[in-house]
Design a protein around this motif. Sequence first.
Motif, short mmCIF file in Angstrom:
data_model
loop_
_atom_site.label_atom_id
_atom_site.label_comp_id
_atom_site.label_asym_id
_atom_site.label_seq_id
_atom_site.Cartn_x
_atom_site.Cartn_y
_atom_site.Cartn_z
N UNK A 11 1.33 -1.50 -0.16
CA UNK A 11 0.03 -0.02 0.34
C UNK A 11 1.51 1.74 -0.06
N UNK A 12 0.56 1.80 -1.07
CA UNK A 12 1.44 3.37 -1.22
C UNK A 12 1.03 4.45 -0.39
N UNK A 13 -0.06 4.50 -0.57
CA UNK A 13 -0.90 5.73 0.06
C UNK A 13 -2.54 5.30 1.25
N UNK A 14 -2.61 6.16 2.29
CA UNK A 14 -3.72 5.79 2.99
C UNK A 14 -3.48 7.18 3.70
N UNK A 15 -5.26 6.64 4.02
CA UNK A 15 -5.94 7.65 4.30
C UNK A 15 -6.01 7.64 6.20
N UNK A 16 -5.89 7.92 7.08
CA UNK A 16 -5.38 8.12 8.67
C UNK A 16 -6.69 8.80 9.37
N UNK A 17 -6.25 9.66 10.56
CA UNK A 17 -6.75 10.28 11.04
C UNK A 17 -5.48 11.11 12.77
N UNK A 18 -5.29 12.13 12.45
CA UNK A 18 -4.94 11.87 13.22
C UNK A 18 -4.46 12.03 14.78
N UNK A 19 -3.78 11.48 15.55
CA UNK A 19 -4.49 10.80 17.32
C UNK A 19 -3.56 12.14 18.32
N UNK A 20 -2.24 12.15 17.77
CA UNK A 20 -1.82 13.29 19.04
C UNK A 20 -0.41 14.34 18.03
N UNK A 21 -0.34 15.18 18.49
CA UNK A 21 1.29 15.72 17.80
C UNK A 21 1.53 16.69 19.11
N UNK A 48 0.95 3.52 7.38
CA UNK A 48 1.38 2.69 6.28
C UNK A 48 3.00 3.04 6.07
N UNK A 49 3.99 4.63 7.54
CA UNK A 49 5.43 4.17 7.05
C UNK A 49 5.62 3.24 8.40
N UNK A 50 7.14 2.44 8.07
CA UNK A 50 7.13 1.61 8.95
C UNK A 50 8.08 1.91 9.98
N UNK A 51 8.04 2.17 11.38
CA UNK A 51 9.00 2.39 11.96
C UNK A 51 10.60 1.88 12.19
N UNK A 52 10.94 2.13 12.09
CA UNK A 52 12.44 1.40 12.03
C UNK A 52 12.35 0.08 13.87
N UNK A 53 12.88 -0.89 12.77
CA UNK A 53 13.04 -2.17 13.94
C UNK A 53 12.82 -3.44 12.99
N UNK A 54 13.71 -4.26 13.34
CA UNK A 54 13.86 -6.01 12.50
C UNK A 54 15.02 -6.04 12.37
N UNK A 55 16.27 -5.28 12.69
CA UNK A 55 17.16 -4.32 11.26
C UNK A 55 16.74 -3.62 10.45
N UNK A 56 15.40 -3.64 10.14
CA UNK A 56 15.31 -1.97 8.83
C UNK A 56 15.18 -1.30 9.07
N UNK A 57 15.75 -0.04 8.22
CA UNK A 57 15.59 1.59 8.90
C UNK A 57 14.24 1.85 8.31
N UNK A 58 13.29 2.94 9.15
CA UNK A 58 12.09 3.26 9.16
C UNK A 58 11.75 3.66 7.55
N UNK A 59 10.59 3.99 7.32
CA UNK A 59 10.67 4.45 6.65
C UNK A 59 10.57 6.03 5.88
N UNK A 60 10.29 6.37 4.94
CA UNK A 60 10.34 8.44 5.07
C UNK A 60 8.94 8.56 3.72
N UNK A 61 8.32 9.82 4.20
CA UNK A 61 7.14 9.77 3.53
C UNK A 61 6.87 11.13 3.62
N UNK A 62 5.47 10.96 3.64
CA UNK A 62 4.84 12.71 3.86
C UNK A 62 2.88 12.35 3.97
N UNK A 63 2.99 13.50 4.79
CA UNK A 63 1.53 13.61 5.82
C UNK A 63 1.25 14.43 4.95
N UNK A 64 0.07 14.60 3.81
CA UNK A 64 -0.30 15.57 3.33
C UNK A 64 1.06 16.26 2.65
N UNK A 65 1.55 17.36 3.21
CA UNK A 65 2.59 17.87 1.68
C UNK A 65 4.36 18.11 2.62
#
Length: 412
Positions: A11-21, A48-65
């Motif tokens: 999955x390359x794009x995803x719609x969700x909601x902000x819980x906290x900032x 859909x952005x993977x947090x680093x773990x298991x020897x794998x680096x985290x994803x990069x991407x955008x939330x909006x722009x």
Amino acid sequence: MAFQCQRDCYMKEFVTCVVSCCPAELKQEVNGKKETLKGFNVKLQDTILFPEGGGQPDDHGLIGDIPVLRVTRQGPEALHFVVTPLEEGQEVHVKVDWERRFDHMQQHSGQHLITALADTMFGYKTTSWDLGRQRSTIELDTPCVKPTQLQELEEIINEKIRGHIPVTVQLLSIDDPAVEKVRSRGLPEDHAGPIRIIDIEGIDANMCCGTHVSNLSQLQVIKLLGTEKGKKNKTNLIFLAGNRVLKYAEKSYSTERSMVSLLKTGADEHVEAVDKLQKSVKLLQKTNLSLLRDMAVLIAQNFKNDPQRGNFFSLHKKEGDNEFMNIIANEINTEETLVFLTVGEEKGPGLFLLAGPSGAVTQMGPQVLELLQGKGAGKNGRFQGKANSMARRAEVEALLKEHCKHHTSQEE
């Protein structure tokens, strides 16, 4: 719970909601310098952005722009670091950097395949691995891997890739008996939720939080580049998977074409041509050093034979080294003569030597050092070191001449 990126790695794009900032800081390295960036940690309902773990680096991407600079896991939550705040409750569109993600999927699934087959074929256990920016490394619990084993392993790995073998994900509860049958290096202390199993059909079942391809065919190809000696009697196996192999081949071919142009030989003759060049360079260096030594002796003798020589000698030469300067100083009677020698670029960095009567060298050495912006030390009538800039060399020479003139007038 599993994140959306773990439930559907494609999955390359995803719609969700902000819980906290919340305000946060990110420590990062930019051009070799460590800096702290002020921003915000954002929690989303899902990601859909993977947090680093298991020897794998985290994803990069955008939330909006807004670029997401880092994604880390905090228990069952993912924290997205951004420099612009987001409003709690707002709906957001999340987009993953797919090129980076798919590269990580290929390397990670490739690691599982290599690890499983190295264990099955030779009994070599994997103790850790590193997904690098250009190449990845698997640490094997063996003091060495023979070249024949490496070749055999690579052949079987790529045979499995051509076999179009499925890779599936299972979610099991921690008390499920099936968990005991899968390969694992242990769970993190703050693990929460179901156990995620990556199953390469008929080859391997392994606990893993990372993102993976759905079929070995999507690895395209794996190249084992070789091995290096690891820590504590272990061996590091270096590999490339998928698109990295293609990029490596492209870069290697580009380098090869450049070498053809430079060496004027075919690719098969490059090693021989470079070997000949190295031997030629070594011979030239040896000849050059011999000539510099002879020149140093002649320079010193020419000064000594000059009836108007005085008690100060100064010389700058672009080519030269410490030995060149020391030969000159040794040939000249520095008990009576103050010698100032430099080698290197006229306005750039280089080397310097101040030799002469101990009192004069001890007195003038620190001033020379300061004017040349250098580092050095001295004893027994010699003061030498590195100069960061020769721009004020003329000032040093004038200062030393004045010192010699003053010292001579005092003696008279």
